[in-house]
Motif scaffolding. Structure first.
Motif, PDB file in Angstrom:
ATOM      1  N   ALA A   3       0.871  -1.182   0.000  1.00 18.25           N
ATOM      2  CA  ALA A   3       0.000   0.000   0.000  1.00 18.25           C
ATOM      3  C   ALA A   3       0.905   1.228   0.000  1.00 18.25           C
ATOM      4  CB  ALA A   3      -0.914   0.015   1.215  1.00 18.25           C
ATOM      5  N   LEU A   4       0.366   2.343  -0.467  1.00 17.41           N
ATOM      6  CA  LEU A   4       1.168   3.561  -0.596  1.00 17.41           C
ATOM      7  C   LEU A   4       0.398   4.749  -0.043  1.00 17.41           C
ATOM      8  CD1 LEU A   4       3.627   5.135  -1.730  1.00 17.41           C
ATOM      9  CD2 LEU A   4       2.402   5.268  -3.904  1.00 17.41           C
ATOM     10  N   LEU A   5       1.044   5.482   0.863  1.00 18.95           N
ATOM     11  CA  LEU A   5       0.520   6.744   1.376  1.00 18.95           C
ATOM     12  C   LEU A   5       1.272   7.877   0.697  1.00 18.95           C
ATOM     13  CD1 LEU A   5      -0.474   4.677   3.479  1.00 18.95           C
ATOM     14  CD2 LEU A   5       0.049   6.350   5.262  1.00 18.95           C
ATOM     15  N   LEU A   6       0.538   8.853   0.190  1.00 21.69           N
ATOM     16  CA  LEU A   6       1.136   9.968  -0.530  1.00 21.69           C
ATOM     17  C   LEU A   6       0.774  11.288   0.124  1.00 21.69           C
ATOM     18  CD1 LEU A   6       0.441   8.858  -4.199  1.00 21.69           C
ATOM     19  CD2 LEU A   6       2.706   9.468  -3.333  1.00 21.69           C
ATOM     20  N   ASP A   7       1.745  12.172   0.199  1.00 22.46           N
ATOM     21  CA  ASP A   7       1.522  13.554   0.592  1.00 22.46           C
ATOM     22  C   ASP A   7       0.925  14.299  -0.604  1.00 22.46           C
ATOM     23  OD1 ASP A   7       1.939  16.068   2.059  1.00 22.46           O
ATOM     24  OD2 ASP A   7       3.585  16.382   0.661  1.00 22.46           O
ATOM     25  N   LEU A   8       0.344  15.479  -0.359  1.00 22.35           N
ATOM     26  CA  LEU A   8      -0.247  16.270  -1.439  1.00 22.35           C
ATOM     27  C   LEU A   8       0.653  17.429  -1.874  1.00 22.35           C
ATOM     28  CD1 LEU A   8      -2.609  17.017  -3.330  1.00 22.35           C
ATOM     29  CD2 LEU A   8      -3.650  18.233  -1.389  1.00 22.35           C
ATOM     30  N   ASP A   9       0.832  18.417  -0.994  1.00 24.39           N
ATOM     31  CA  ASP A   9       1.533  19.644  -1.375  1.00 24.39           C
ATOM     32  C   ASP A   9       3.024  19.414  -1.569  1.00 24.39           C
ATOM     33  OD1 ASP A   9      -0.806  21.156  -1.302  1.00 24.39           O
ATOM     34  OD2 ASP A   9      -0.601  21.559   0.841  1.00 24.39           O
ATOM     35  N   ASP A  10       3.513  19.824  -2.723  1.00 27.23           N
ATOM     36  CA  ASP A  10       4.914  19.685  -3.137  1.00 27.23           C
ATOM     37  C   ASP A  10       5.341  18.229  -3.317  1.00 27.23           C
ATOM     38  OD1 ASP A  10       5.525  22.385  -3.484  1.00 27.23           O
ATOM     39  OD2 ASP A  10       5.939  22.665  -1.355  1.00 27.23           O
ATOM     40  N   THR A  11       4.350  17.339  -3.370  1.00 24.08           N
ATOM     41  CA  THR A  11       4.587  15.942  -3.728  1.00 24.08           C
ATOM     42  C   THR A  11       3.808  15.615  -5.001  1.00 24.08           C
ATOM     43  OG1 THR A  11       4.986  15.285  -1.430  1.00 24.08           O
ATOM     44  CG2 THR A  11       4.398  13.546  -2.979  1.00 24.08           C
ATOM     45  N   LEU A  12       2.489  15.735  -4.938  1.00 26.07           N
ATOM     46  CA  LEU A  12       1.647  15.600  -6.127  1.00 26.07           C
ATOM     47  C   LEU A  12       1.403  16.951  -6.799  1.00 26.07           C
ATOM     48  CD1 LEU A  12      -1.077  13.167  -4.753  1.00 26.07           C
ATOM     49  CD2 LEU A  12       0.570  12.633  -6.547  1.00 26.07           C
ATOM     50  N   LEU A  13       1.332  17.986  -5.979  1.00 24.21           N
ATOM     51  CA  LEU A  13       0.927  19.316  -6.429  1.00 24.21           C
ATOM     52  C   LEU A  13       2.052  20.309  -6.188  1.00 24.21           C
ATOM     53  CD1 LEU A  13      -1.866  20.819  -7.290  1.00 24.21           C
ATOM     54  CD2 LEU A  13      -1.901  21.515  -4.893  1.00 24.21           C
ATOM     55  N   ALA A  14       2.321  21.163  -7.185  1.00 27.39           N
ATOM     56  CA  ALA A  14       3.384  22.174  -7.063  1.00 27.39           C
ATOM     57  C   ALA A  14       2.878  23.323  -6.204  1.00 27.39           C
ATOM     58  CB  ALA A  14       3.805  22.668  -8.441  1.00 27.39           C
ATOM     59  N   TYR A  15       2.927  23.125  -4.903  1.00 25.79           N
ATOM     60  CA  TYR A  15       2.356  24.076  -3.954  1.00 25.79           C
ATOM     61  C   TYR A  15       3.215  25.326  -3.782  1.00 25.79           C
ATOM     62  CZ  TYR A  15       0.708  25.995   0.489  1.00 25.79           C
ATOM     63  OH  TYR A  15       0.244  26.835   1.472  1.00 25.79           O
ATOM     64  N   SER A  16       4.518  25.173  -3.715  1.00 28.92           N
ATOM     65  CA  SER A  16       5.400  26.305  -3.400  1.00 28.92           C
ATOM     66  C   SER A  16       5.761  27.156  -4.605  1.00 28.92           C
ATOM     67  CB  SER A  16       6.693  25.790  -2.746  1.00 28.92           C
ATOM     68  OG  SER A  16       6.403  25.143  -1.526  1.00 28.92           O
ATOM     69  N   MET A 103      -1.451  26.872  -8.531  1.00 28.35           N
ATOM     70  CA  MET A 103      -1.108  25.510  -8.114  1.00 28.35           C
ATOM     71  C   MET A 103      -1.607  24.477  -9.113  1.00 28.35           C
ATOM     72  SD  MET A 103      -1.504  25.446  -3.967  1.00 28.35           S
ATOM     73  CE  MET A 103      -2.958  26.475  -3.862  1.00 28.35           C
ATOM     74  N   GLN A 104      -0.686  23.715  -9.663  1.00 27.81           N
ATOM     75  CA  GLN A 104      -1.010  22.671 -10.629  1.00 27.81           C
ATOM     76  C   GLN A 104      -0.302  21.378 -10.236  1.00 27.81           C
ATOM     77  OE1 GLN A 104      -3.232  23.135 -13.110  1.00 27.81           O
ATOM     78  NE2 GLN A 104      -3.513  25.265 -12.428  1.00 27.81           N
ATOM     79  N   LEU A 105      -0.826  20.249 -10.721  1.00 26.53           N
ATOM     80  CA  LEU A 105      -0.149  18.979 -10.498  1.00 26.53           C
ATOM     81  C   LEU A 105       1.207  18.986 -11.188  1.00 26.53           C
ATOM     82  CD1 LEU A 105      -3.020  16.393 -11.122  1.00 26.53           C
ATOM     83  CD2 LEU A 105      -2.147  17.180  -8.910  1.00 26.53           C
ATOM     84  N   PHE A 106       2.168  18.295 -10.595  1.00 26.46           N
ATOM     85  CA  PHE A 106       3.435  18.089 -11.283  1.00 26.46           C
ATOM     86  C   PHE A 106       3.164  17.276 -12.551  1.00 26.46           C
ATOM     87  CE2 PHE A 106       5.115  18.823  -6.950  1.00 26.46           C
ATOM     88  CZ  PHE A 106       6.027  19.824  -7.256  1.00 26.46           C
ATOM     89  N   GLY A 184       6.751  11.580   0.360  1.00 21.36           N
ATOM     90  CA  GLY A 184       6.469  13.004   0.476  1.00 21.36           C
ATOM     91  C   GLY A 184       7.726  13.826   0.526  1.00 21.36           C
ATOM     92  N   ASP A 185       7.551  15.141   0.576  1.00 26.79           N
ATOM     93  CA  ASP A 185       8.688  16.075   0.509  1.00 26.79           C
ATOM     94  C   ASP A 185       9.174  16.520   1.877  1.00 26.79           C
ATOM     95  OD1 ASP A 185       6.139  17.687   0.639  1.00 26.79           O
ATOM     96  OD2 ASP A 185       7.611  19.301   0.824  1.00 26.79           O
TER      97      ASP A 185
END
Length: 232
Positions: A3-16, A103-106, A184-185
């Motif tokens: 199983a895989l746990l994923l972070d959102l901001d700056d992992t899937l999504l270019a938050y910064s 903010m967009q997905l990587f 995650g980041d």
């Protein structure tokens, strides 16, 4: 990997990305009582103080981002000798709108999620932050369909690195900790804390900057530059 746990901001999504530009633009569409560059510089110093000076404040304020951004601008105006709550609120609202659009997905995020879902891998999204803003990101980018579990700090009542956050993701997925990966980041939230539960901790270092001095002793199981590396 079971199983895989994923972070959102700056992992899937270019938050910064574009933060400084968005603040400067938000300050450029209002009538400031002082020279714009001076205020933008003060605002940058205030932001750094606000988010890094007090861990308890960071945890408290990140679940209401518009409120936090407003407080930052209020403090910056006070530091410049021109307090104005209404102006602060206007700048914060404009900044919030600009950040939302920026903010967009990587580039690889959706393809990786599709590939992992095709493999039948149980996926959980585990993110700190404001419930309304995080849900908006998930909805705007059509992310919910990839995840069997979504744990948002502002909804759940606490955030990473508290142990029960990760356990809640496992509970929703219906899996145990064996064979679970977290990606995650944030070294502490996405690697060190999950490793204490027996997870495989994977740190995404998109810029190739290396481990920060504050976590020089951390030992991620893997360090990747792109989520695509999870598929190889």
């Amino acid at each position: 990997m079971k199983a895989l746990l994923l972070d959102l901001d700056d992992t899937l999504l270019a938050y910064s990305a574009g933060v400084d530009v968005s603040w400067a633009e938000a300050c450029g569409v209002v009538s400031l009582p002082i020279e714009k560059d001076t205020f933008v510089a003060t605002l940058a110093e205030t932001r750094k103080w606000f988010w890094s000076g007090d861990p308890e404040r960071h945890a408290r304020e990140r679940v209401d981002m518009l409120g936090a951004w407003t407080k930052i601008v209020v403090e910056a105006l006070v530091r410049c000798g021109c307090p104005d709550a209404a102006l602060a609120a206007a700048i914060a609202r404009d900044y919030a709108a600009r950040r939302r659009e920026a903010m967009q997905l990587f580039p690889e995020s959706r393809a990786v999620l599709e590939a992992l879902r095709t493999r039948g891998l149980p996926l959980a999204l585990v993110t700190n932050g404001d419930a309304l803003q995080q849900r908006d990101k998930i909805q705007r980018h059509d992310l919910a369909r990839y995840f069997g579990a979504i744990v948002i700090e502002g909804e759940f009542g606490c955030g990473k690195p508290q142990e029960r956050v990760y356990r809640e993701a496992l509970r929703q997925l219906g899996v145990g900790p064996h064979g679970v990966w977290m990606v995650g980041d944030n070294v502490e939230w996405d690697v060190v804390a999950p490793q204490r539960l027996g997870f495989t901790g994977v740190w995404i270092d998109r810029e190739g900057a290396g481990l920060p001095p504050t976590h020089a002793d951390a030992r991620p199981h893997r360090i990747i530059r792109s989520l695509s590396e999870l598929l190889t």
